[in-house]
Write a protein that holds these residues in place. Structure first.
Motif, PDB file in Angstrom:
ATOM      1  N   ALA A 267       0.838  -1.209   0.000  1.00  0.00           N
ATOM      2  CA  ALA A 267       0.000   0.000   0.000  1.00  0.00           C
ATOM      3  C   ALA A 267       0.869   1.253   0.000  1.00  0.00           C
ATOM      4  O   ALA A 267       0.560   2.243  -0.669  1.00  0.00           O
ATOM      5  N   THR A 268       1.970   1.204   0.768  1.00  0.00           N
ATOM      6  CA  THR A 268       2.904   2.328   0.759  1.00  0.00           C
ATOM      7  C   THR A 268       3.492   2.538  -0.632  1.00  0.00           C
ATOM      8  O   THR A 268       3.628   3.670  -1.112  1.00  0.00           O
ATOM      9  N   LEU A 269       3.835   1.403  -1.297  1.00  0.00           N
ATOM     10  CA  LEU A 269       4.346   1.487  -2.663  1.00  0.00           C
ATOM     11  C   LEU A 269       3.303   2.079  -3.605  1.00  0.00           C
ATOM     12  O   LEU A 269       3.627   2.909  -4.467  1.00  0.00           O
ATOM     13  N   ALA A 270       2.044   1.661  -3.444  1.00  0.00           N
ATOM     14  CA  ALA A 270       0.975   2.187  -4.303  1.00  0.00           C
ATOM     15  C   ALA A 270       0.795   3.688  -4.087  1.00  0.00           C
ATOM     16  O   ALA A 270       0.636   4.457  -5.046  1.00  0.00           O
ATOM     17  N   ASN A 271       0.835   4.117  -2.817  1.00  0.00           N
ATOM     18  CA  ASN A 271       0.699   5.558  -2.527  1.00  0.00           C
ATOM     19  C   ASN A 271       1.863   6.339  -3.124  1.00  0.00           C
ATOM     20  O   ASN A 271       1.677   7.432  -3.673  1.00  0.00           O
ATOM     21  N   ALA A 272       3.069   5.763  -3.000  1.00  0.00           N
ATOM     22  CA  ALA A 272       4.229   6.433  -3.597  1.00  0.00           C
ATOM     23  C   ALA A 272       4.095   6.507  -5.118  1.00  0.00           C
ATOM     24  O   ALA A 272       4.441   7.520  -5.738  1.00  0.00           O
ATOM     25  N   PHE A 273       3.563   5.442  -5.730  1.00  0.00           N
ATOM     26  CA  PHE A 273       3.345   5.437  -7.181  1.00  0.00           C
ATOM     27  C   PHE A 273       2.331   6.513  -7.577  1.00  0.00           C
ATOM     28  O   PHE A 273       2.527   7.230  -8.560  1.00  0.00           O
ATOM     29  N   ASN A 274       1.254   6.627  -6.797  1.00  0.00           N
ATOM     30  CA  ASN A 274       0.233   7.639  -7.101  1.00  0.00           C
ATOM     31  C   ASN A 274       0.810   9.046  -6.980  1.00  0.00           C
ATOM     32  O   ASN A 274       0.532   9.921  -7.808  1.00  0.00           O
ATOM     33  N   ARG A 275       1.622   9.255  -5.921  1.00  0.00           N
ATOM     34  CA  ARG A 275       2.248  10.575  -5.777  1.00  0.00           C
ATOM     35  C   ARG A 275       3.216  10.846  -6.915  1.00  0.00           C
ATOM     36  O   ARG A 275       3.297  11.968  -7.427  1.00  0.00           O
ATOM     37  N   MET A 276       3.943   9.797  -7.319  1.00  0.00           N
ATOM     38  CA  MET A 276       4.894   9.959  -8.415  1.00  0.00           C
ATOM     39  C   MET A 276       4.171  10.326  -9.711  1.00  0.00           C
ATOM     40  O   MET A 276       4.601  11.231 -10.442  1.00  0.00           O
TER      41      MET A 276
END
Length: 722
Positions: free
Chosen positions: A226-235
């Protein structure tokens, strides 16, 4: 590089394989540990049984061994041999290690065979254990009062241990198989819980790489994925913003490049027009077949063309300084009324040429003497008034100046200027880019005049003077440009009133003739300035560099030095410092002559020790005014001639006479005149004017005056009326 087969496996296969292998290893380890523990426990139990049996045999065999009663010993061995499942064999030895009785082999009774194991048992007091592949052999010495009578041994079977170990092994294999099956299922579930979100990330990344910037990952987990997904969305959000910014920057750059291309095209026309006039009329003068009056007219055209060319170059330099952040404010005290009157006189002729009404309205509360940057205020007003006249075909232009109520600081004042015209107006979608450099409105492009720099420069100048510029416009009805500036009140005593009143032809001799030294490495520039100063009676000497200037100054002690700042051998900076370092040099006035347009260089020059600063190309009035200021000179002026000058009347004023004279010209000549006016070819127009008969002088004078002022619209309007 060596690649192993498992490097090509998918992440799910790798996770499943690793977890299955881990489970197998864990179950195998537990099984082996259990087998080891069972084996050790059984051995301890078997050793205890052997020790117990040996203790019983010792008690039973002591007397028989003491008396060497073999029958009693045989009876004892017979009872022990009844349990063949556990006891494989049992023996009794004498004190020499010879077998007396063997429960499993009666033929060994009274044998003389010596058993090595019995000898080892007799040699040590403790019980001796010896493990074999399928049995445990235990032996113990039989003693009475420290006398060794013999030894006994018993061999117990390990078959029960092997059966138990086999059972444990079989159970372990079954448990391991079940564990592997369950582990594989759990591994698949776990790998899917990891790889499925990762697969979503991979697919989203691929689509992102293909240009789909709207990708968003929505994972319900609360773990690292989920942290990776949030980072991807921010990216992706930042990437969208970055790409959007880059696209906007690219579009702005493309617009700027197009604007600069259009600017260069317009500038080429704007520069070539006065250059064409300068070169063309210079060639005509050099031919020598013109009258003195015609030469004077041509020289005036060359001078006006040079002024126009200088104005264009100044616009480009000002814009360059603005873009480089080098523009500064140079406040000074001046007469605002005189400035407005000068502008009114300057533009009245142009307005009359187009039959336009020009009004200057000044409110009573506007002060006469103020302190701000006069040059920049003049340029702003000239730009606005020039545009108003250029784009207005009928009606008029009004310049209004008002001063709102004073602030708490009585020395400070706000002035509001407003230029209103009844011209073509500006479309709403063009107002947003009106103040962009190198940009022109549709009407500006159609006029084929201007550089697109006037308004951007004007707005920057207004901002430097503490104000803002705004515009209101209605297409086909006109425009209103309004700006305010901050100024300081000044006194009439602060105003420099020294100004040439005409052509200077001499100085009033009051017993002294000022000595002037010209320091310039370019011969043409020295010749120009020397000719200008010697014609009015000044004592002039020349130097080609700073070193020569020092030598002339030490020998001649001039009152004023015109110092070029960039020269070989020794530049003007060093020469000025050396002169000003001397006690006599402080009395010498040094005025810098430079072609630099940067204000920073002006400050550097004044810090060097120069008393004043004049830029090239200079004007005659500027030279004489500067010398009058520093040397307190009074000039003799040429009286103004009373001869009438040709007026640039509008086509309507000369409508009938001009129309009648135009009818005398051929249709081919009129067509050439029209095409030349459309293209702005002033030299071609002058050649056509030269073909007009002498009897039609008013037509020739009017056309020449319009051409000198680049008023080609008036020529076209006259032709249309014809």
């Amino acid at each position: 590089m060596i690649r192993f087969p498992w490097q090509r496996w998918s992440l799910a296969v790798k996770i499943t394989s690793m977890m299955t292998l881990s489970i197998v290893l864990a179950v195998a380890s537990v099984t082996l540990l259990s087998l080891h523990r069972e084996r050790q426990a059984f051995r301890r139990e078997l050793k205890s049984q052997a020790q117990l049996m040996l203790d019983l045999m010792e008690i039973s065999a002591q007397d028989a061994l003491y008396y060497q009663d073999v029958d009693l010993l045989s009876d004892l061995m017979r009872r022990l041999g009844e349990d063949r499942y556990i006891v494989l064999s049992s023996r009794i030895y004498d004190n020499q290690g010879q077998i007396l009785v063997d429960a499993s082999d009666q033929s060994l009774k009274y044998g003389i065979q010596i058993d090595p194991f019995a000898q080892q048992v007799i040699a040590q007091p403790a019980i001796l254990f010896q493990w074999k592949s399928d049995s445990l052999l235990a032996g113990q010495a039989v003693t009475i009062e420290n006398q060794t009578l013999g030894a006994i041994s018993v061999e117990l079977s390990t078959a029960p241990l092997n059966r138990k170990i086999s059972t444990v092994r079989d159970r372990g294999i079954l448990v391991a198989f079940l564990a592997v099956i369950i582990g594989m299922l759990l591994s698949l579930l776990l790998s899917r819980s990891i790889t499925n979100p990762l697969q979503h990330v991979v697919e989203a990344t691929k689509r992102l790489a293909e240009g789909d910037l709207e990708q968003q990952l929505a994972l319900q987990n609360e773990d690292e994925l989920a942290t990776l997904a949030n980072a991807f969305n921010r990216m992706t959000a930042q990437l969208r913003e970055t790409i959007l910014t880059l696209q906007q920057t690219k579009e702005k750059a493309e617009v700027a490049n197009r604007a600069k291309s259009e600017f260069l095209a317009n500038m080429s026309h704007e520069l070539r027009t006065p250059l064409n006039a300068i070169l063309g009329f210079t060639q005509i003068i050099l031919r020598g077949d013109t009258s003195p009056q015609e030469q004077r007219n041509y020289i005036e055209i060359v001078n006006r063309s040079g002024e126009h060319l200088l104005s264009l170059i100044n616009d480009i330099l000002e814009m360059s300084k603005i873009e480089a952040g080098k523009i500064t404010l140079n406040p000074g005290s001046f007469d605002l009324y005189r400035l407005l009157n000068t502008l009114e006189e300057m533009f009245r002729l142009k307005a009359q040429a187009k039959s336009l009404q020009l009004l200057f309205e000044r409110a009573p509360e506007v002060p006469q003497y103020i302190q701000t940057d006069e040059s920049k205020l003049r340029q702003v007003l000239i730009n606005l008034l020039s545009n108003a006249i250029k784009f207005t075909q009928e009606g008029g232009i009004v310049l209004r100046v008002v001063a709102p109520s004073k602030s708490e600081n009585k020395e400070k004042i706000e002035l509001i200027f407003e230029v209103e015209d009844t011209g073509a107006g500006i479309a709403p979608d063009e107002i947003s880019r009106l103040f962009e450099a190198f940009s022109q409105t549709e009407s500006g492009l159609q006029s084929h005049e201007g550089t697109g720099l006037g308004l951007p420069i004007s707005r920057k100048f207004v901002q430097l003077m503490g104000g803002q510029m705004k515009v209101k416009s209605t297409p086909n009805y006109g425009s209103v440009f309004r700006f305010n500036i901050q100024a300081t009140l000044a006194n009439s005593q602060d105003i420099d009133k020294i100004s040439p009143q005409g052509k200077v032809i001499g100085i009033k001799n009051e017993g002294r003739i000022p000595r002037i030294l010209i320091v310039e490495d370019k011969p043409i520039n020295r010749q120009l300035l020397a000719k200008l100063l010697t014609t009015v009676g000044l004592d002039v000497r020349e130097a080609t560099n700073g070193q020569e200037a020092l030598e002339v100054w030490e020998d001649w002690k001039p009152h004023l030095i015109w110092m070029d700042m960039r020269m070989p051998v020794m530049d003007g900076y060093e020469a000025t410092r050396r002169i000003k370092a001397e006690s006599q040099g402080k009395k010498t006035i040094i005025v810098a002559l430079t072609a630099s347009a940067l204000e920073e260089e002006r400050a550097e020059i004044l810090e060097t020790g120069c008393d004043d600063f004049v830029r090239k190309p200079f004007r005659e009035a500027e030279i004489f005014t500067t010398m009058a200021t520093h040397l307190n000179l009074n000039y003799v002026y040429q009286e103004a001639q009373k001869s009438p000058t040709p007026q640039a009347d509008s086509p309507k004023t000369f409508k009938r006479p001009l129309e009648e004279q135009l009818q005398q010209m051929s249709s081919e000549w009129i067509e050439q005149l029209q095409q030349s006016a459309i293209k702005g070819l002033d030299d071609e127009i002058m050649k056509l004017i030269a073909q007009i008969p002498e009897g039609d002088g008013s037509l020739a004078k009017t056309l020449r005056d319009w051409t000198d002022n680049f008023n080609f619209d008036a020529i076209l309007e006259l032709i249309q009326q014809y």
